[in-house]
Design a protein around this motif. Structure first.
Motif, PDB file in Angstrom:
ATOM      1  N   SER A  41      -0.155  -0.337  -2.147  1.00 45.61           N
ATOM      2  CA  SER A  41       0.176  -1.754  -1.973  1.00 45.61           C
ATOM      3  C   SER A  41       0.499  -2.064  -0.516  1.00 45.61           C
ATOM      4  N   GLY A  43      -1.175  -0.688   1.908  1.00 49.31           N
ATOM      5  CA  GLY A  43      -2.408  -0.531   2.676  1.00 49.31           C
ATOM      6  C   GLY A  43      -3.230   0.640   2.172  1.00 49.31           C
ATOM      7  N   ARG A  86      -7.935   1.883  -2.237  1.00 48.43           N
ATOM      8  CA  ARG A  86      -7.199   0.634  -2.052  1.00 48.43           C
ATOM      9  C   ARG A  86      -6.929  -0.005  -3.410  1.00 48.43           C
ATOM     10  N   ILE A  87      -5.999  -0.939  -3.411  1.00 44.69           N
ATOM     11  CA  ILE A  87      -5.642  -1.662  -4.633  1.00 44.69           C
ATOM     12  C   ILE A  87      -6.829  -2.478  -5.132  1.00 44.69           C
ATOM     13  N   GLN A  89      -7.650  -5.682  -7.503  1.00 50.44           N
ATOM     14  CA  GLN A  89      -6.935  -6.824  -8.067  1.00 50.44           C
ATOM     15  C   GLN A  89      -7.116  -6.933  -9.590  1.00 50.44           C
TER      16      GLN A  89
ATOM     17  N   HIS B 102       4.286  -5.959  -6.283  1.00 50.96           N
ATOM     18  CA  HIS B 102       3.042  -5.343  -5.829  1.00 50.96           C
ATOM     19  C   HIS B 102       2.051  -6.384  -5.322  1.00 50.96           C
ATOM     20  N   TRP B 106       0.605  -6.315  -1.360  1.00 53.85           N
ATOM     21  CA  TRP B 106      -0.738  -6.126  -0.813  1.00 53.85           C
ATOM     22  C   TRP B 106      -1.421  -7.434  -0.475  1.00 53.85           C
ATOM     23  N   GLU B 107      -0.738  -8.552  -0.750  1.00 50.02           N
ATOM     24  CA  GLU B 107      -1.269  -9.809  -0.238  1.00 50.02           C
ATOM     25  C   GLU B 107      -0.741 -10.048   1.173  1.00 50.02           C
ATOM     26  N   HIS B 109       0.177  -7.272   3.340  1.00 46.65           N
ATOM     27  CA  HIS B 109      -0.504  -6.245   4.137  1.00 46.65           C
ATOM     28  C   HIS B 109      -2.005  -6.300   3.912  1.00 46.65           C
ATOM     29  N   LEU B 110      -2.524  -7.490   3.732  1.00 48.83           N
ATOM     30  CA  LEU B 110      -3.949  -7.640   3.481  1.00 48.83           C
ATOM     31  C   LEU B 110      -4.750  -6.920   4.557  1.00 48.83           C
ATOM     32  N   ASP B 111      -5.533  -5.966   4.127  1.00 48.55           N
ATOM     33  CA  ASP B 111      -6.366  -5.227   5.057  1.00 48.55           C
ATOM     34  C   ASP B 111      -7.244  -6.217   5.800  1.00 48.55           C
TER      35      ASP B 111
END
Lengths: 120, 120
Positions: A41, A43, A86-87, A89, B102, B106-107, B109-111
DNA sequence: CTTTTTGTCAAGCGATGACTTCAGTATCGT
DNA sequence: ACGATACTGAAGTCATCGCTTGACAAAAAG
């Protein structure tokens, strides 16, 4: 949303018991896999980078990743010799749908018993 | 964000791995227990009424109920010789908190890799 | 080319967990 | 009181799961 599309209320309960949710919740049942999700989460990461803080073998992490991928909680892609994880969705959306259905269900069929003086 | 209340970001991940979530997700991991939750979402029920459509013993349902109660997904109360079971909000709230954390993580730390062209 | 890194496959071990049976307790109906 | 109903507890069985080891493959580094 109108009452146009979608199955009836009773059938929705059955939907929740599909093999999709079976895999999803089984995947979430293991603390190591949830630790992996927590890490991802923040990265993307490689397999060995995931294994390092967990005190388990890279093989074990690979097996966990397979479960997580089948339940659409993680997506991986191999570039060269390193697999980047990676996560995903999709799994989380399914989870939110599950919780949402149950919450709506028992908020509609609210027991008119009056003894439910819940917090928050 | 002041350093006033709440743990730091990194520690939040650790919080998610507490025994509370351990029990919660282990409880949700079993399809029979989720079937019980689906049934109870439509309204309270006794133990034997829960066992009937499940093709398992009343004893087994009792064991499941103990797990569900410890994870705060179900609350039960015995009146006379019948134990009435109903949904407990606490477990579901905890689950929503977990997913929420979660998703937010990850929203944020958006890659910035640009290769994530997700659906919806 | 050789070595190191990074991951995969196959098999096996130990522990956990879901379910059963059997016996027991307490409540309700007659 | 008697029997039926509704649940509880202890103990045992069988399958599943998480993890390991060991052998192997392929890409990067020297």
């Amino acid at each position: 949303m109108g009452a146009t599309a979608g199955p009836a209320r009773a059938e929705l309960g059955e939907l929740m018991q599909s093999p999709e949710f079976d895999r999803l919740f089984k995947a979430l049942g293991d603390p190591t896999r949830r630790a992996i999700l927590g890490r991802l989460s923040l990265g993307p990461s490689s397999v060995s980078a995931l294994a390092a803080p967990l005190d388990i073998t890279v093989t074990a992490v690979g097996q966990h990743l397979q479960v997580l991928e089948e339940s659409r909680l993680v997506r991986t892609a191999k570039a060269g010799r390193v697999r980047t994880c990676r996560i995903d969705q999709a799994g989380f959306s399914a989870l939110e749908r599950w919780v949402g259905w149950h919450r709506r269900a028992w908020e509609t069929h609210l027991d008119r018993l009056g003894d439910v003086l819940d917090e928050d």
